[in-house]
Write a protein that holds these residues in place. Structure first.
Motif, PDB file in Angstrom:
ATOM      1  N   GLN A  78       1.026  -1.353  -0.130  1.00 41.86           N
ATOM      2  CA  GLN A  78       0.289  -0.312   0.151  1.00 41.86           C
ATOM      3  C   GLN A  78       1.339   1.332   0.141  1.00 41.86           C
TER       4      GLN A  78
ATOM      5  N   ARG B  49       2.585   1.879  -3.514  1.00 43.77           N
ATOM      6  CA  ARG B  49       1.792   2.711  -4.032  1.00 43.77           C
ATOM      7  C   ARG B  49       1.269   4.049  -4.219  1.00 43.77           C
TER       8      ARG B  49
ATOM      9  N   ASP C 249       1.987   6.895  -7.097  1.00 46.45           N
ATOM     10  CA  ASP C 249       1.187   7.677  -6.680  1.00 46.45           C
ATOM     11  C   ASP C 249       1.240   9.092  -6.905  1.00 46.45           C
TER      12      ASP C 249
ATOM     13  N   GLU D  68       0.922   2.875 -13.209  1.00 44.92           N
ATOM     14  CA  GLU D  68       1.049   1.859 -12.601  1.00 44.92           C
ATOM     15  C   GLU D  68      -0.424   0.792 -14.201  1.00 44.92           C
TER      16      GLU D  68
ATOM     17  N   GLN E 281       5.025  -0.553 -11.704  1.00 44.43           N
ATOM     18  CA  GLN E 281       4.286  -1.993 -11.493  1.00 44.43           C
ATOM     19  C   GLN E 281       4.956  -3.008 -10.610  1.00 44.43           C
TER      20      GLN E 281
END
Ligand code: ASP
Length: 586
Positions: free
Chosen positions: A149, A152, A156, A162, A214
Motif C-alpha cells: 500500500q 503505491r 502515485d 501503474e 508495476q
C-alpha cells in the motif's frame, strides 16, 4: 453478518454490550464448573466464558464438544475480566456466552496453531493454509500488505502510473533461463514468462507514459539456492527525461517513505560508493556498511621480506578486529578453519595480535620484526588491543574470502544489528563481464544499460573497460534493487549487441521490436527494480523471503501443498505437440 465484532476488537468500553463473535477455537480449558475458550480470528483472540451454574445447559454441552480449530459463532454479553491479561489487547474483558453454534468442525490440525509451533517446515508447507493462521506468518503478510500500500501511495504521489505488462512473452536471453510455456494453437512454438518487464517498460517510455510502475511477478529458471524463489515480486519502475541523479533521488525517496511509514524509522542519508571502491574496501559489490572494518592492502609493507606466501601473492590484504587482541589460540584456529572451508577457499590466515602492552605477536614472526609489524599496524590504523587478520593470493578470490571473514567478524562482534539500517548506492559498475567459458562478454546488468557518457567510445576500443550508468541499492549488505540509465539510440543499442556477440540477425530477431521503437522518438530514460520479497524480509528482520510469501515454493522449487511441478496427461502433451504417445503408437 455472522458477527458484530471481530475477535480483536472488544475493550473495557464494550462491557455490558450484547455481541456476537465468530472464529476458530484456539484453546479450551475445562475446569469442571467453568470452561474458558480462546476464540481466534485474523484480528486477535477473545476469551469466552461458560459458567455451569449460570450458562444454559445445552450451551455448556456444546462448548464441551468443541475441538481445536472448530469454527463457531458465540453470542453473549461482554463482561469485565476478573483476572486481566495485559498481553493481549482484549485482555480486560471476556464474553459471557449465552448462545453457541458450531459453524464447522475441524480435524485435529497436524501441528499446533501457535506462535511457537511444533510443526516442522515441510509439514507447515504442506498445510500452508493452516500455517497462515499462525500469528508470525500472518504478521509477515500484514507487513507485506502495508509495504504494497505504501509503495503505491508514494509512487502515485510522484505521478507514476501503474501499467500491467504481459506474462506470456517471448524468450529472451536476459541473464537467467526462461520458464517457457508451450503454445497449443501454434504447434512447436513457445511463450516465455518474463524475467522482468524490462523491454515493455522501455516501450512505455517510447509511448510517452513518462513515469511507469508495476508491482509485478517475475520468473527466472535459475539453479536452486537457499531462499531463491522461481517466481518473485519486483517493484518495477521507469522514468523519462531523467539523469541518474533524478532516479537516485526519486527512489531514495521511496525507500525513505517505506522506512518512515512502515517501520517508523527515519533513514539517514543514503551513502554512495563506486563499484571499484566496494570491491577494494569490502571485497563485495553489496557491502554491509553498518560497520567499518575496511580492507587495507598491505602489498607494499608485507612483500619482499622472504615470506614466500605473501611474496608470490597478487594481493595481500587485511582487516582490523577492534579489541580482539586477546583472542585465544582456539578462537584464531577457528577463524582459520572458517576461511579454509571449501566455500571460502583461503589457503590460510595470518594474524597479528597488537597486545595492550604495545608488543606485537604474529603467526609469521619468523619473517617479520616488531618494526615490520608495527608498520602494518600503523598502515591499518590498528591500536593496542586490536587483532589484525590478513589473507593473500589472487586478487578477486582473496577479496571474496576476506569479505566472508569480515562479515563473520562483524556478526561475532555484534556489529550487524537487525534494527540498524544502512542504505548505500553502489555506482559505476562495469558494463560488461568477460566469460572465460564462452569466451565472450555478458552484460553485467542487462543489454539495455547505457555506458557512462564518457565511456561511449570504449565500446569500439576497449569494451571491457567501459563503465555502466547503473546503480544498485544495498541495505545492510543485501542488494534490494538495481537499475540503470538506458540506451535510447538505435545505433548505440546495435553496438552493444555487437559487443555481446549477437550477429545483426540475432539482434533483430530477439530485439528488433525495441530497436524499431527507438526510431520513433525514444526519450532519454532510465529505471530501477526493487526486489519486493527481499525488501519485506529486510523490514521484517528475517533472512528468509519465504516467510513473506503467502504460498512459496520450497528450497527445491516445489510447492508441496498443491504438488507442483507435476506431470501432465499424455492427451495434454499431445495437444501441445510435446507428446510421446504418438511416438509410441508408431
Ligand atoms: N529489469 C532489471 C532487473 O530485473 C531492473 C532494471 O534495470 O530496471 O534487474
Amino acid at each position: 453478518m455472522l458477527r458484530t465484532h471481530t475477535c480483536g476488537e472488544l475493550r473495557i468500553d464494550h462491557v455490558n454490550q450484547e455481541v456476537t463473535l465468530s472464529g476458530w477455537v484456539q484453546r479450551v480449558r475445562d475446569k469442571g464448573g467453568m470452561i474458558w475458550i480462546d476464540l481466534r480470528d485474523r484480528y486477535g483472540i477473545t476469551q469466552l466464558i461458560f459458567d455451569e451454574s449460570k450458562t444454559d445447559e445445552k450451551v455448556v454441552e456444546t462448548a464441551r464438544s468443541l475441538g481445536r480449530e472448530f469454527v463457531i459463532k458465540a453470542g453473549g454479553k461482554v463482561v469485565e475480566r476478573f483476572s486481566k491479561n495485559d498481553k493481549i489487547p482484549t485482555g480486560d474483558i471476556e464474553l459471557d456466552v449465552e448462545s453457541l453454534e458450531i459453524l464447522n468442525k475441524s480435524k485435529v490440525p497436524p501441528f499446533t496453531i501457535e506462535d511457537d509451533t511444533d510443526g516442522g517446515e515441510d509439514l507447515r508447507m504442506k498445510y500452508r493454509y493452516l500455517d497462515l493462521r499462525r500469528g508470525p506468518v500472518r504478521r509477515s503478510l500484514e507487513l507485506r500488505h502495508k509495504m504494497l500500500q505504501e509503495t503505491r501511495k508514494y509512487l502515485d504521489s510522484q505521478k507514476f502510473m501503474e501499467v500491467e505488462t504481459p506474462f506470456l512473452i517471448k524468450s529472451t536471453p536476459e541473464g537467467a533461463r526462461d520458464f517457457v510455456v508451450p503454445s497449443r494453437i501454434h504447434h512447436g512454438e513457445f511463450y516465455a514468462l518474463p524475467q522482468s518487464p524490462q523491454t515493455f517498460k522501455q516501450l512505455l517510455m517510447v509511448s510517452g507514459y513518462d513515469r511507469y510502475f508495476q508491482i509485478v511477478k517475475c520468473f527466472r529458471d535459475e539453479d536452486l539456492r537457499a531462499d531463491r524463489q522461481p517466481e518473485f515480486t519486483q517493484i518495477d519502475c521507469e522514468m523519462s527525461f531523467v539523469e541518474r541523479e533524478d532516479i537516485l533521488a526519486t527512489f531514495e525517496g521511496l525507500i525513505k517513505h517505506l522506512f518512515k511509514n512502515v517501520k517508523g524509522v527515519e533513514l539517514t542519508e543514503v551513502d554512495r560508493m563506486s563499484y571499484d571502491d566496494a570491491m577494494k574496501y569490502y571485497g563485495s559489490d553489496k557491502p554491509d556498511t553498518r560497520f567499518d572494518m575496511k580492507f587495507v592492502e598491505l602489498n607494499d609493507v608485507a612483500q619482499g621480506k622472504g615470506f614466500n606466501v605473501f611474496d608470490s601473492a597478487e594481493l595481500v590484504v587485511g582487516i582490523v578486529a577492534k579489541g580482539c587482541s586477546e583472542y585465544t589460540r582456539k578462537q584464531v584456529d577457528e577463524l582459520t578453519e572458517y576461511v579454509k572451508r571449501p566455500q571460502i577457499g583461503a589457503k590460510g590466515l595470518v594474524y597479528v595480535k597488537y597486545n595492550v602492552d604495545g608488543s606485537l605477536k604474529s603467526s609469521v614472526d619468523k619473517f617479520y620484526s616488531q618494526d615490520d609489524l608495527k608498520t602494518w599496524a600503523d598502515k591499518m590504523s590498528a591500536i593496542p588491543g586490536d587483532l589484525i587478520l590478513v589473507l593473500s593470493g589472487e586478487k578477486n578470490h582473496t577479496r571474496n574470502a576476506l569479505n566472508e571473514l569480515r562479515l563473520r567478524m562483524g556478526s561475532d562482534l555484534g556489529l550487524r544489528d537487525k534494527n540498524t539500517f544502512k542504505a548505500l548506492w553502489v555506482l559505476d559498475f562495469p558494463l560488461l563481464e568477460w566469460d572465460e567459458e564462452t569466451k565472450r562478454f555478458h552484460a553485467m546488468h542487462h543489454p539495455f544499460t547505457s555506458p557512462l557518457l564518457d565511456d561511449l567510445d570504449k565500446l569500439d576500443t576497449d569494451p571491457g573497460a567501459a563503465k555502466a550508468n547503473a546503480y544498485d541499492m544495498v541495505i545492510n549488505g543485501v542488494e534490494v534493487g538495481g537499475g540503470s540509465i538506458r540506451i535510447y539510440d538505435r545505433g548505440v543499442q546495435q553496438k552493444m549487441f555487437d559487443c555481446l556477440g549477437f550477429t545483426p540477425e540475432e539482434a533483430k530477431k530477439q530485439f528488433g521490436f525495441l530497436m524499431d521503437a527507438f526510431e520513433y522518438g525514444a526519450p532519454p530514460h532510465g529505471g530501477i527494480a526493487y526486489g519486493f520479497d527481499r525488501l519485506c524480509a529486510l523490514f521484517g528482520g528475517s533472512d528468509s523471503i519465504r516467510d513473506y510469501i503467502a504460498f512459496p515454493k520450497n528450497n527445491s522449487g516445489r510447492d508441496v501443498m498443491i504438488d507442483s511441478p507435476s506431470t501432465i496427461s499424455n492427451e495434454q502433451l499431445d495437444e501441445l505437440s510435446l507428446g510421446v504417445k504418438k511416438l509410441q503408437e508408431k
